[in-house]
Design a protein around this motif. Structure first.
Motif, PDB file in Angstrom:
ATOM      1  N   MET A   1      32.610  45.144  67.886  1.00 16.13           N
ATOM      2  CA  MET A   1      31.866  44.726  69.062  1.00 16.13           C
ATOM      3  C   MET A   1      32.694  43.641  69.765  1.00 16.13           C
ATOM      4  SD  MET A   1      27.864  43.936  69.431  1.00 16.13           S
ATOM      5  CE  MET A   1      27.570  45.596  68.917  1.00 16.13           C
ATOM      6  N   PRO A   2      32.984  43.840  71.037  1.00 15.14           N
ATOM      7  CA  PRO A   2      33.901  42.930  71.730  1.00 15.14           C
ATOM      8  C   PRO A   2      33.315  41.556  72.040  1.00 15.14           C
ATOM      9  CG  PRO A   2      33.035  44.572  73.244  1.00 15.14           C
ATOM     10  CD  PRO A   2      32.541  44.939  71.877  1.00 15.14           C
ATOM     11  N   PHE A   3      34.205  40.576  72.126  1.00 12.27           N
ATOM     12  CA  PHE A   3      33.899  39.213  72.556  1.00 12.27           C
ATOM     13  C   PHE A   3      32.906  38.497  71.644  1.00 12.27           C
ATOM     14  CE2 PHE A   3      34.939  41.695  76.391  1.00 12.27           C
ATOM     15  CZ  PHE A   3      36.139  41.093  76.696  1.00 12.27           C
ATOM     16  N   THR A   4      33.057  38.697  70.356  1.00  6.18           N
ATOM     17  CA  THR A   4      32.247  37.977  69.381  1.00  6.18           C
ATOM     18  C   THR A   4      33.137  37.570  68.216  1.00  6.18           C
ATOM     19  OG1 THR A   4      30.325  38.090  67.928  1.00  6.18           O
ATOM     20  CG2 THR A   4      31.488  40.138  68.310  1.00  6.18           C
ATOM     21  N   ASP A   5      32.858  36.413  67.634  1.00  6.96           N
ATOM     22  CA  ASP A   5      33.646  35.940  66.499  1.00  6.96           C
ATOM     23  C   ASP A   5      33.155  36.512  65.178  1.00  6.96           C
ATOM     24  OD1 ASP A   5      35.239  34.411  68.168  1.00  6.96           O
ATOM     25  OD2 ASP A   5      33.991  32.635  67.952  1.00  6.96           O
ATOM     26  N   THR A   6      31.915  36.947  65.145  1.00  4.98           N
ATOM     27  CA  THR A   6      31.322  37.461  63.918  1.00  4.98           C
ATOM     28  C   THR A   6      31.277  38.984  63.990  1.00  4.98           C
ATOM     29  OG1 THR A   6      29.919  35.505  63.828  1.00  4.98           O
ATOM     30  CG2 THR A   6      29.302  37.345  62.417  1.00  4.98           C
ATOM     31  N   PRO A   7      31.921  39.666  63.058  1.00  6.32           N
ATOM     32  CA  PRO A   7      31.921  41.127  63.120  1.00  6.32           C
ATOM     33  C   PRO A   7      30.551  41.716  62.774  1.00  6.32           C
ATOM     34  CG  PRO A   7      33.084  40.372  61.164  1.00  6.32           C
ATOM     35  CD  PRO A   7      32.720  39.147  61.956  1.00  6.32           C
ATOM     36  N   VAL A   8      30.281  42.875  63.333  1.00  8.75           N
ATOM     37  CA  VAL A   8      29.109  43.657  62.973  1.00  8.75           C
ATOM     38  C   VAL A   8      29.596  44.857  62.172  1.00  8.75           C
ATOM     39  CG1 VAL A   8      27.819  42.935  65.018  1.00  8.75           C
ATOM     40  CG2 VAL A   8      29.125  45.046  65.074  1.00  8.75           C
ATOM     41  N   ARG A   9      28.699  45.477  61.436  1.00  9.78           N
ATOM     42  CA  ARG A   9      29.056  46.689  60.690  1.00  9.78           C
ATOM     43  C   ARG A   9      28.560  47.889  61.482  1.00  9.78           C
ATOM     44  NH1 ARG A   9      27.433  46.270  54.636  1.00  9.78           N
ATOM     45  NH2 ARG A   9      28.714  48.145  54.614  1.00  9.78           N
ATOM     46  N   LEU A  10      29.450  48.848  61.698  1.00  7.52           N
ATOM     47  CA  LEU A  10      29.128  50.040  62.470  1.00  7.52           C
ATOM     48  C   LEU A  10      29.291  51.284  61.604  1.00  7.52           C
ATOM     49  CD1 LEU A  10      31.228  49.191  65.659  1.00  7.52           C
ATOM     50  CD2 LEU A  10      28.779  48.880  65.362  1.00  7.52           C
ATOM     51  N   ALA A  11      28.358  52.218  61.749  1.00  8.87           N
ATOM     52  CA  ALA A  11      28.471  53.521  61.099  1.00  8.87           C
ATOM     53  C   ALA A  11      28.184  54.572  62.169  1.00  8.87           C
ATOM     54  CB  ALA A  11      27.487  53.644  59.943  1.00  8.87           C
ATOM     55  N   ARG A  12      29.216  55.289  62.579  1.00  7.47           N
ATOM     56  CA  ARG A  12      29.020  56.313  63.608  1.00  7.47           C
ATOM     57  C   ARG A  12      28.260  57.478  62.992  1.00  7.47           C
ATOM     58  NH1 ARG A  12      33.617  57.294  67.239  1.00  7.47           N
ATOM     59  NH2 ARG A  12      32.736  55.424  68.136  1.00  7.47           N
ATOM     60  N   LEU A  13      27.150  57.833  63.616  1.00  7.27           N
ATOM     61  CA  LEU A  13      26.323  58.927  63.146  1.00  7.27           C
ATOM     62  C   LEU A  13      26.711  60.244  63.812  1.00  7.27           C
ATOM     63  CD1 LEU A  13      22.923  57.019  63.321  1.00  7.27           C
ATOM     64  CD2 LEU A  13      24.423  57.311  61.330  1.00  7.27           C
ATOM     65  N   ARG A  14      27.136  60.149  65.064  1.00  5.15           N
ATOM     66  CA  ARG A  14      27.479  61.358  65.821  1.00  5.15           C
ATOM     67  C   ARG A  14      28.373  60.987  67.001  1.00  5.15           C
ATOM     68  NH1 ARG A  14      25.801  64.205  70.281  1.00  5.15           N
ATOM     69  NH2 ARG A  14      25.857  66.450  70.073  1.00  5.15           N
ATOM     70  N   ARG A  15      29.311  61.872  67.315  1.00  4.35           N
ATOM     71  CA  ARG A  15      30.127  61.734  68.530  1.00  4.35           C
ATOM     72  C   ARG A  15      30.320  63.118  69.121  1.00  4.35           C
ATOM     73  NH1 ARG A  15      35.222  62.030  70.731  1.00  4.35           N
ATOM     74  NH2 ARG A  15      35.740  60.350  72.182  1.00  4.35           N
ATOM     75  N   ASP A  16      29.924  63.291  70.372  1.00  2.00           N
ATOM     76  CA  ASP A  16      30.077  64.570  71.043  1.00  2.00           C
ATOM     77  C   ASP A  16      31.541  64.754  71.434  1.00  2.00           C
ATOM     78  OD1 ASP A  16      30.228  66.259  73.633  1.00  2.00           O
ATOM     79  OD2 ASP A  16      28.233  66.707  72.809  1.00  2.00           O
ATOM     80  N   PRO A  17      32.178  65.846  71.018  1.00  5.41           N
ATOM     81  CA  PRO A  17      33.603  66.027  71.307  1.00  5.41           C
ATOM     82  C   PRO A  17      33.919  66.237  72.791  1.00  5.41           C
ATOM     83  CG  PRO A  17      32.706  67.984  70.258  1.00  5.41           C
ATOM     84  CD  PRO A  17      31.624  66.944  70.236  1.00  5.41           C
ATOM     85  N   VAL A  18      32.947  66.640  73.577  1.00  5.84           N
ATOM     86  CA  VAL A  18      33.182  66.892  74.995  1.00  5.84           C
ATOM     87  C   VAL A  18      32.902  65.650  75.839  1.00  5.84           C
ATOM     88  CG1 VAL A  18      32.491  68.260  76.992  1.00  5.84           C
ATOM     89  CG2 VAL A  18      32.696  69.351  74.739  1.00  5.84           C
ATOM     90  N   THR A  19      31.728  65.044  75.667  1.00  5.70           N
ATOM     91  CA  THR A  19      31.330  63.912  76.511  1.00  5.70           C
ATOM     92  C   THR A  19      31.669  62.558  75.915  1.00  5.70           C
ATOM     93  OG1 THR A  19      29.133  63.709  75.513  1.00  5.70           O
ATOM     94  CG2 THR A  19      29.374  65.242  77.390  1.00  5.70           C
ATOM     95  N   ALA A  20      31.991  62.508  74.619  1.00  9.99           N
ATOM     96  CA  ALA A  20      32.235  61.260  73.871  1.00  9.99           C
ATOM     97  C   ALA A  20      30.961  60.445  73.708  1.00  9.99           C
ATOM     98  CB  ALA A  20      33.346  60.434  74.486  1.00  9.99           C
TER      99      ALA A  20
END
Length: 105
Positions: A1-20
């Motif tokens: 996550m941009p512009f923050t000093d403390t990281p967040v944890r992300l888990a991508r559940l889905r990404r559409d290959p056409v629209t992103a």
């Protein structure tokens, strides 16, 4: 996550290959904050599963789906006690900091 000093944890559940378009699980740690004004290029919807998210003077709590149109400035975001959310972007979010600056003038 941009512009923050403390990281967040992300888990991508889905990404559409056409629209992103993406669906992502986000875990904010207690005390997370972002003071910079940030805007994303794409529309976003999110729903908190736990905790609370303070953003742009509003407090968001679990179970309410929130829509943020692309280009909308986000200011003073924080999760004092931490939070977990699901976030959906309609395309690659791409941070657009200049939109914040343009709307502030």
């Amino acid at each position: 996550m941009p512009f923050t000093d403390t990281p967040v944890r992300l888990a991508r559940l889905r990404r559409d290959p056409v629209t992103a378009a993406t669906a992502t699980l986000v875990r904010f740690p207690p005390g997370w904050s972002r003071t910079a004004c940030v805007a994303y290029a794409s529309d976003e919807e999110f729903m908190l599963l736990s905790g609370e998210l303070r953003m742009s003077g509003q407090v968001h709590r679990p179970g309410v789906r929130v829509r943020v149109p692309g280009g909308t400035p986000r200011r003073a975001s924080s999760t004092p006690r931490g939070a977990v959310a699901v976030a959906w972007f309609t395309e690659d979010p791409g941070v657009v900091e200049r939109l914040c600056r343009a709307r502030e003038t």
